[in-house]
Design an enzyme around this catalytic site. Structure first.
Site, PDB file in Angstrom:
ATOM      1  N   HIS A   1      -7.166  -6.133   0.169  1.00 38.34           N
ATOM      2  CA  HIS A   1      -6.036  -5.208   0.133  1.00 38.34           C
ATOM      3  C   HIS A   1      -4.815  -5.768   0.846  1.00 38.34           C
ATOM      4  O   HIS A   1      -3.733  -5.190   0.745  1.00 38.34           O
ATOM      5  CB  HIS A   1      -6.459  -3.884   0.789  1.00 38.34           C
ATOM      6  CG  HIS A   1      -5.464  -2.784   0.637  1.00 38.34           C
ATOM      7  ND1 HIS A   1      -5.013  -2.358  -0.595  1.00 38.34           N
ATOM      8  CD2 HIS A   1      -4.810  -2.017   1.565  1.00 38.34           C
ATOM      9  CE1 HIS A   1      -4.144  -1.373  -0.427  1.00 38.34           C
ATOM     10  NE2 HIS A   1      -3.988  -1.157   0.861  1.00 38.34           N
TER      11      HIS A   1
ATOM     12  N   ASP B   1      -9.683  -6.125  -3.791  1.00 37.31           N
ATOM     13  CA  ASP B   1      -9.156  -4.949  -3.098  1.00 37.31           C
ATOM     14  C   ASP B   1     -10.133  -3.786  -3.251  1.00 37.31           C
ATOM     15  O   ASP B   1     -10.414  -3.343  -4.359  1.00 37.31           O
ATOM     16  CB  ASP B   1      -7.790  -4.571  -3.679  1.00 37.31           C
ATOM     17  CG  ASP B   1      -7.034  -3.557  -2.832  1.00 37.31           C
ATOM     18  OD1 ASP B   1      -7.672  -2.763  -2.121  1.00 37.31           O
ATOM     19  OD2 ASP B   1      -5.789  -3.554  -2.892  1.00 37.31           O
TER      20      ASP B   1
ATOM     21  N   SER C   1       0.838  -1.202   0.000  1.00 41.91           N
ATOM     22  CA  SER C   1       0.000   0.000   0.000  1.00 41.91           C
ATOM     23  C   SER C   1       0.878   1.260   0.000  1.00 41.91           C
ATOM     24  O   SER C   1       1.701   1.428  -0.895  1.00 41.91           O
ATOM     25  CB  SER C   1      -0.955  -0.053   1.202  1.00 41.91           C
ATOM     26  OG  SER C   1      -2.023   0.855   1.044  1.00 41.91           O
TER      27      SER C   1
END
Length: 327
Positions: free
Chosen positions: A265, A237, A103
């Site tokens: 995610h 996600d 991320s």
């Protein structure tokens, strides 16, 4: 998300530039630098870290402003974080790493590789920021005035406990879009610390506005011709869409792309055994990048190259993940 690690992973601390940095170091072999995402900490890697440590020297820090690392009023840009990781590795006596970022940590990993190619052997990006503008509205809300005060009220003890319980209950329903809410509950818990709220607000405002992500590696993705790159994304996600993996495949034609079904995610948490296997086989199948100033200069001068140019230059294409041993 700041639960203490088990006995096998002692949380260590070192002070750099007057600020305490916390990290876990385990295993032996080639070094992996594991960079967590926004509002998370080193524990996000716990489902995979034990198996990774069987093959690699694993270094998993709490980024500045996160976990139990210091939360000063400081530089929370991706470039600042990349500098901090260089300094941490230098203190630890680690010269080169395969940098793994999830991320926001993926954005830091890209920046680290860009700023310090001589210290980067490979990039592994897990649902990374920086490959397209789209991002969940929840992150965009952090950029609004009044976030700090509103979240202060939302994390008062009674309100926070109800909110966390609700998020965790929703995560167990199996409904579309609720898979990652248990992790969101942990991030929500971290916001009770006003220093963490301030740090995260600084982080987000440096990379996101109300239209979405504003920091990208797309214009520099051609530099990955000199560095092996793996991109891992979950099909479900809801934070950063998996279609951004197409951007990676288009702008960095040599990249290996692994799309993980039935994952959100956090594919390294949803399917840790598969994640470890893919990382291990990618490292085994690729040669570490070797920085050469002349080659870097040529890439910068020439800019993006067509895929055919790689063959003309006598460069071997990257191995698609489906062809990796055991994939």
């Amino acid at each position: 998300m700041t639960t203490e690690p088990d006995a096998a992973f002692e949380l260590q601390r070192v002070t750099i530039h007057g600020h305490e940095r916390a990290f876990v170091r385990a295993g032996s072999g080639p070094a992996l630098l594991l960079l967590h995402g926004l509002g998370c900490d080193h524990t996000t890697w716990f489902p995979a870290i034990r198996d990774l440590a069987r093959h690699f020297t694993v270094i998993a820090p709490d980024l500045l402003g996160h976990g139990v690392s210091a939360k000063p009023r400081a530089d929370y840009s991706v470039g600042g974080y990349a500098n901090g990781m260089r300094d941490l590795l230098t203190v630890l006596g680690v010269d080169k790493v395969t940098v793994v970022g999830h991320s926001f940590g993926g954005g830091v990993a890209m920046q680290f590789a860009y700023q310090f190619p001589e210290r980067t052997e490979r990039m592994i990006l897990v649902a990374p920021g920086g490959l397209g503008p789209e991002v969940t509205p929840l992150i965009r809300l952090i950029t609004l005035p009044g976030f700090h005060q509103a979240m202060g009220l939302a994390t008062l003890p009674g309100v926070r406990h109800v909110g966390k319980a609700g998020l965790r209950a929703l995560s167990r329903t199996g409904l579309h879009g609720t898979r990652d809410l248990a992790e969101v509950a942990d991030i929500y818990e971290s916001f009770k610390d006003p220093r963490a709220r301030a740090a995260i607000a600084h982080v987000v405002r440096a990379v996101v506005d109300m239209k979405g992500q504003i920091v990208t590696m797309v214009d520099r993705a051609y530099l990955t011709q000199a560095m092996p790159m793996l991109v891992v994304w979950g099909t479900d996600d809801m934070v950063i869409p998996a279609k951004h993996a197409d951007n990676a495949a288009r702008t960095a034609p040599g990249a290996v792309v692994e799309i993980v079904p039935n994952a959100g995610h956090f594919p390294h948490k949803d399917h840790p055994e598969r994640f470890v296997r893919v990382v291990q086989e990618f490292v085994r199948a690729t040669q570490p990048a070797s920085y050469h100033r002349g080659r870097w200069r040529t890439l910068l001068r020439n800019g993006p190259a067509l895929p055919s140019n790689r063959a003309e230059a006598g460069e071997a294409p990257m191995t698609p993940v489906a062809q990796l041993p055991g994939a």
